[in-house]
Design a protein around this motif. Structure first.
Motif, PDB file in Angstrom:
ATOM      1  N   GLU A   1       0.830  -1.204   0.000  1.00 47.24           N
ATOM      2  CA  GLU A   1       0.000   0.000   0.000  1.00 47.24           C
ATOM      3  C   GLU A   1       0.869   1.261   0.000  1.00 47.24           C
ATOM      4  N   ILE A   2       1.978   1.175   0.731  1.00 47.98           N
ATOM      5  CA  ILE A   2       2.856   2.330   0.838  1.00 47.98           C
ATOM      6  C   ILE A   2       3.730   2.459  -0.399  1.00 47.98           C
TER       7      ILE A   2
ATOM      8  N   PHE B   1       9.148  -0.501   4.893  1.00 48.69           N
ATOM      9  CA  PHE B   1       9.455   0.334   3.736  1.00 48.69           C
ATOM     10  C   PHE B   1      10.824   0.975   3.862  1.00 48.69           C
ATOM     11  N   LEU B   2      11.172   1.388   5.061  1.00 45.15           N
ATOM     12  CA  LEU B   2      12.470   2.023   5.270  1.00 45.15           C
ATOM     13  C   LEU B   2      13.604   1.046   4.939  1.00 45.15           C
ATOM     14  N   VAL B   3      13.443  -0.192   5.398  1.00 47.32           N
ATOM     15  CA  VAL B   3      14.473  -1.193   5.122  1.00 47.32           C
ATOM     16  C   VAL B   3      14.586  -1.423   3.625  1.00 47.32           C
TER      17      VAL B   3
ATOM     18  N   GLY C   1       3.174   5.542  -3.233  1.00 51.19           N
ATOM     19  CA  GLY C   1       4.264   6.507  -3.184  1.00 51.19           C
ATOM     20  C   GLY C   1       4.208   7.374  -1.935  1.00 51.19           C
ATOM     21  N   THR C   2       3.627   6.844  -0.863  1.00 56.40           N
ATOM     22  CA  THR C   2       3.566   7.621   0.369  1.00 56.40           C
ATOM     23  C   THR C   2       4.732   7.293   1.281  1.00 56.40           C
ATOM     24  N   GLY C   3       5.690   6.520   0.748  1.00 61.69           N
ATOM     25  CA  GLY C   3       6.794   6.053   1.578  1.00 61.69           C
ATOM     26  C   GLY C   3       7.544   7.163   2.273  1.00 61.69           C
ATOM     27  N   GLY C   4       7.683   8.290   1.609  1.00 60.56           N
ATOM     28  CA  GLY C   4       8.456   9.377   2.183  1.00 60.56           C
ATOM     29  C   GLY C   4       7.887   9.840   3.517  1.00 60.56           C
ATOM     30  N   ARG C   5       6.543   9.962   3.608  1.00 63.78           N
ATOM     31  CA  ARG C   5       5.979  10.549   4.823  1.00 63.78           C
ATOM     32  C   ARG C   5       5.222   9.537   5.668  1.00 63.78           C
ATOM     33  N   ALA C   6       4.704   8.511   5.008  1.00 64.89           N
ATOM     34  CA  ALA C   6       3.945   7.528   5.786  1.00 64.89           C
ATOM     35  C   ALA C   6       4.644   6.183   5.795  1.00 64.89           C
TER      36      ALA C   6
ATOM     37  N   LEU D   1      17.152  -1.848  -1.414  1.00 59.62           N
ATOM     38  CA  LEU D   1      17.002  -1.965  -2.853  1.00 59.62           C
ATOM     39  C   LEU D   1      16.967  -0.624  -3.557  1.00 59.62           C
ATOM     40  N   ILE D   2      16.905   0.481  -2.807  1.00 60.66           N
ATOM     41  CA  ILE D   2      16.977   1.780  -3.474  1.00 60.66           C
ATOM     42  C   ILE D   2      18.361   2.393  -3.296  1.00 60.66           C
TER      43      ILE D   2
END
Ligand SMILES: Nc1ncnc2c1ncn2[C@@H]1O[C@H](COP(=O)(O)OP(=O)(O)O)[C@@H](O)[C@H]1O
Ligand SMILES: [Mg+2]
Lengths: 276, 302, 334
Positions: free
Chosen positions: B244-245, B259-261, B249-254, B266-267
């Protein structure tokens, strides 16, 4: 038995329940409707519910552009493959835990469930590297194995709870009749547990179909299931809502239809055998 | 109930699953732990080493050892606290909404009304929708600030539409995820309600028990067990919400911990850092699991 | 042939010793009944013989061969379970033939055997039904059919009639006895119902807390119970047991006299008694009386015995029918 319910009360509850049901179902309904609109009508305000120019063009475009069938085929193979694979090793395990329990059986079961507690991110990096080094990235065999392991604890747990309801004497009777373990499982236990196995199968097909961490991380094209297919619409082209809706509908329709036809097993399966 | 022979067969029968799950649990975990002590970047394995002081230690593959620096780096990254907070908010809210909402809906669906089967399948449907689809549908058709359906509703009643993903990304994610899990809770609680003894209901009616007391003294205690099941299962899945995140594309704020890992690994290709993050996630999950299992264990035994 | 011997057979579940050690020889073709109160270990003992439960120590010989470690199906025994344990997903035919199929018997031979068993058990018209479509008695027959077709040396029955209603139970009892006569196979039959034991057995094994109290023919147990336990368990209504003053003249701790071995008189006798309740069964009347020092007693009067509650009577025991027991509950024989 049945309590007398006043008609008025029943009508009120009916209206309330249907409204809430429709409200919850609305995003799906809306997606399905939008998939039959033209792109223009899809973003038009106020939105049109039924009176628009119905078209199936979006479906054709989506199939042509992103080859829906290939992804769908992968989804089917992954979901079915991983679930059947897991069943084959889960049935003997659940049999042993239900009918030949030792002192440690409860602990073992809890340990198995606890592997579900393990966040996938803890294993993401090594698994990615292992897959890369063994050439398993984007292969069906690789991802099937991962999905199998992912759902194995749940499958064992569910089968265990279903098997516990079967009287052990029947299995003992088959042992007196000379059935080996294999035959006992194949001819006696499995057929008797068909409803439970069906629920387990169904629920795990759904879980595998919708699994969107490992499939996104470990597949790109050849083994990619519908989760990837949809993820590709998160790019700006996803702004074509009608096509996005068509793609979404195609991605969820198989499971919705399956759920519709197997409602009883689904309800039973969704409770993970934990609630009677 | 079983003879030694069957028990021996039993051991043989559980062996494959135990072995598979053991490997599945241990091998990646061991590797993750190992990587978390390396300065290891996928793009250029040695880039970080060149910055290191003389006397730097290397492993067999010539990757340099990093001690606890990955952990200190990850744990002091402000993004970590943000992500952890987001994880907690997500799990907490969705659990709360689905247990409370699920109970109310289950009570409603337990009444007699026309078309029960149909309403039930409509209510289960969101649980059957794959997370990536749910994310895209909510992001676009429902929550788009200009032509999304919610925007339309807001305008209809004269309100300013909300730009969910710009101004309230966390709320948006919670709504999306709760939409998927409320049906699950409803279904489990409903199944349990339906197993409530009909005679108990009738006895309560004969006693003239008022509805609220009936709920409080008879229904609620009956629902405790299924509620713990809901909490157990949902926590497992909610701690690991990712698609979902990722898709919205809400990874930055939500963004949550998973997602952080993912972002680290991988980024940014920082394997060492991602592994440290993964281990921290594992530790946190184990703490949660510990308390959860104790609570559940108590309730399930009874 | 079908001899079965238990040698120091012992069973413990963890710390709980269920069968402390049993020695027993069962002859070929014998009908042996294990009887005892529920929870005394009858099923456990039977399952040990079947091979469904292993022995903690000791051994089991079948036909003189040591079968202690042998798999259940290799012991030449068939079992009829209390719950019938029919395969719910198989037809009656499937249920009866399953064991033969497992043994790899050719199809036509199986068909012939099933047909024969079905005919003797009156199941022919039900061969294609599923167990859930049958009545309790029919299920019971299927379970027996499944046991018969394998031509076992011995049959094991675990309370096979306890789920049937009374009338059916009497019928099935006769059928099983008839079957025993026809087949001549060894049978071990477990029940907690002493009437079943008395009517069916060649020999009865009375179990108490996993120990054998006494082994003997029904009449031996009836006439010469070795212990208070057996005396109280065998016979219906139960033997009257008295200790203290009434026992003193007989120089023992306890005496016992069966309800049917008391003479009733309205004028005179050994023990005066007051009628509390009379049960009229038609052929017999059971009187429950308060016999003062002797306590409550049950007396059988033949035919219809008209008497009012509260009436006074006198009881006299038949001297040769008095059972004497020492303070450990063991029988004293002259
Ligand atoms: N698998 C087992 N584990 C522990 N105790 C058992 C087991 N099976 C039976 N028992 C105990 O052994 C005793 C005898 O049981 P059983 O043989 O079934 O009695 P019966 O058939 O005479 O009623 C009971 O007290 C029962 O609780
Ligand atoms: Mg028993």
């Amino acid at each position: 038995m049945a309590r007398a319910v006043s008609k008025r009360r029943k009508l009120i509850v009916t209206v309330l329940a249907w409204s809430i049901g429709l409200l919850i179902f609305f995003p799906i309904l809306w997606t399905i409707l939008t998939s039959f609109k033209s792109e223009g009508e899809a973003i038009e305000l106020p939105p049109k519910f039924l009176f628009f120019a119905w078209t199936t063009e979006n479906y054709a475009v989506v199939q042509e552009r992103s080859n829906y069938l290939l992804f769908a085929m992968n989804s089917i193979l992954l979901a079915l493959g991983s679930t059947l694979f897991a069943l084959v090793i889960a049935i003997p395990s659940a049999w042993a835990m239900a009918f030949a329990p030792g002192k440690r059986t409860k602990d073992l079961l809890m340990w198995m469930l606890s592997t579900k507690m393990m966040p996938p991110v803890g294993a993401l990096i090594p698994l990615y590297l292992i897959f890369r080094d063994f050439g398993l990235l984007d292969t069906r065999g690789g991802i099937i194995t991962v999905l199998m392991l992912l759902n194995l604890p749940i499958i064992i747990w569910m089968l265990y709870t279903y098997f516990k309801e079967i009287p052990g004497e029947i299995l003992e009777a088959s042992r007196m009749d000379g059935a080996s373990l294999g035959k006992e499982l194949l001819y006696v236990l499995t057929p008797m547990a068909i409803p439970g196995i069906a629920s387990t199968l169904l629920l795990n097909i759904i879980l595998a179909w919708n699994e969107a961490f490992w499939t996104l991380a470990l597949t790109t094209k050849d083994a990619a299931p519908l989760t990837q297919f949809i993820a590709s619409y998160s790019s700006p082209e996803g702004l074509f809502w009608a096509k996005l809706s068509a793609a979404s509908t195609m991605a969820i329709a198989p499971i919705l239809v399956l759920g519709w036809f197997a409602q009883k097993q689904l309800v039973r399966g969704l409770t993970f055998g934990a609630v009677k | 109930m079983a003879t030694q022979q069957t028990r021996a067969l039993g051991k043989l029968a559980v062996a494959p699953s135990v072995f598979a799950l053991f490997v599945w649990m241990i091998v990646p975990l061991a590797m993750t732990i190992y990587f978390s002590f390396l300065r290891y970047n996928l793009l250029d394995p040695n880039i970080a080493c060149s910055l290191m002081h003389p006397g730097q230690l290397f492993d067999a593959e010539n990757r340099c050892l990093a001690g606890f620096s990955n952990y200190t780096y990850f744990l002091t990254d402000p993004a970590f606290f943000k992500a952890m907070g987001n994880s907690l908010i997500l799990v907490g809210w969705v659990l709360g909404i689905s247990v409370a909402g699920g109970t109310l809906l289950a009570l409603l669906l337990d009444q007699a009304f026309y078309g029960r089967g149909f309403v039930r399948i409509m209510m289960i449907a969101p649980f059957l929708v794959m997370p990536t689809v749910s994310a895209l549908v909510w992001k676009n058709m429902m929550m788009n600030p200009v032509s999304g359906f919610l925007a339309y509703l807001f305008k209809l009643v004269g309100l300013q539409p909300i730009d969910w993903f710009a101004h309230a990304p966390m709320t948006a994610v919670v709504i999306m995820v709760a939409w998927q899990w409320v049906p699950f809770a409803t279904l489990i609680l409903l199944t349990s309600l339906q197993s409530l003894d009909e005679e108990q209901k009738e006895a309560a009616e004969m006693d003239g028990t008022p509805p609220l007391s009936y709920f409080w003294y008879i229904v609620l205690p009956h629902l405790i067990r299924p509620m713990t099941v809901v909490i157990l299962i949902e926590t497992i899945f909610l701690l690991n919400v990712f698609a979902e995140i990722y898709v919205t594309g809400t990874g930055g704020r939500a963004g949550n911990l998973p997602f952080l890992v993912y972002q680290y690994g991988l980024i940014s290709n920082d394997i060492g850092g991602a592994s440290a993050g993964g281990i921290i996630a594992v530790i946190l999950a184990n703490i949660v699991a510990f308390f959860l299992m104790r609570m559940i264990g108590k309730n399930l035994e009874a | 042939m079908g001899t079965i011997s238990l040698v120091k057979a012992r069973k413990a579940f963890g710390d709980a010793i269920i069968i402390p050690g049993v020695d027993l020889d069962i002859k070929d073709g014998e009908f042996v009944v294990f009887v005892g109160p529920s929870g005394c270990g009858k099923s456990t003992l039977l399952r040990m013989i079947a091979g469904l439960e292993d022995l903690t120590s000791g051994s089991i010989l079948i036909d003189g061969k040591n079968m202690t470690e042998e798999a259940p199906s290799k012991r030449g025994l068939s079992m009829v379970f209390q719950s019938y344990a029919l395969y719910p997903h198989m037809s009656v035919r499937g249920n009866i033939s399953f064991g033969l199929k497992m043994a790899g018997m050719p199809k036509d031979e199986i068909a012939a055997k099933v047909a024969k068993a079905a005919a003797t058990l009156n199941l022919t018209e039900y061969l294609d039904r599923k167990p859930r479509q049958l009545s309790g008695g029919q299920r019971q027959r299927v379970a027996i059919g499944r046991a018969i077709v394998r031509n076992p040396e011995g049959f094991l029955f675990d309370e096979p009639l306890s789920n049937l209603d009374a009338a059916l139970r009497v019928n099935m009892r006769l059928e099983i006895m008839q079957m025993h006569k026809d087949l001549g196979a060894t049978m071990i039959y477990v029940t907690h119902d002493q009437v079943e034991a008395m009517t069916m057995a060649d020999r009865i094994v009375v179990l108490n807390r996993g120990n054998i109290e006494q082994v003997g023919t029904p009449l031996e147990l009836y006439n010469h119970p070795d212990s208070l336990f057996v005396a109280g368990f065998i016979g219906s209504p139960k033997m009257n047991l008295m200790d203290g003053a009434p026992a003193a003249p007989y120089k023992c701790a306890t005496i016992g006299i069966r309800p049917e071995h008391l003479d009733i008189s309205r004028e005179a006798g050994t023990w005066p008694a007051t009628i509390r309740l009379a049960e009229h069964l038609g052929a017999d009347t059971f009187l429950h009386v308060d016999a003062g020092l002797c306590g409550m007693m049950t007396v059988r009067a033949e035919g219809e015995y008209e008497v009012a509650s509260g009436a006074k009577i006198f009881l006299t025991p038949e001297p040769s029918r008095i059972h004497r027991f020492d303070k450990d509950g063991k029988a004293i024989r002259k």
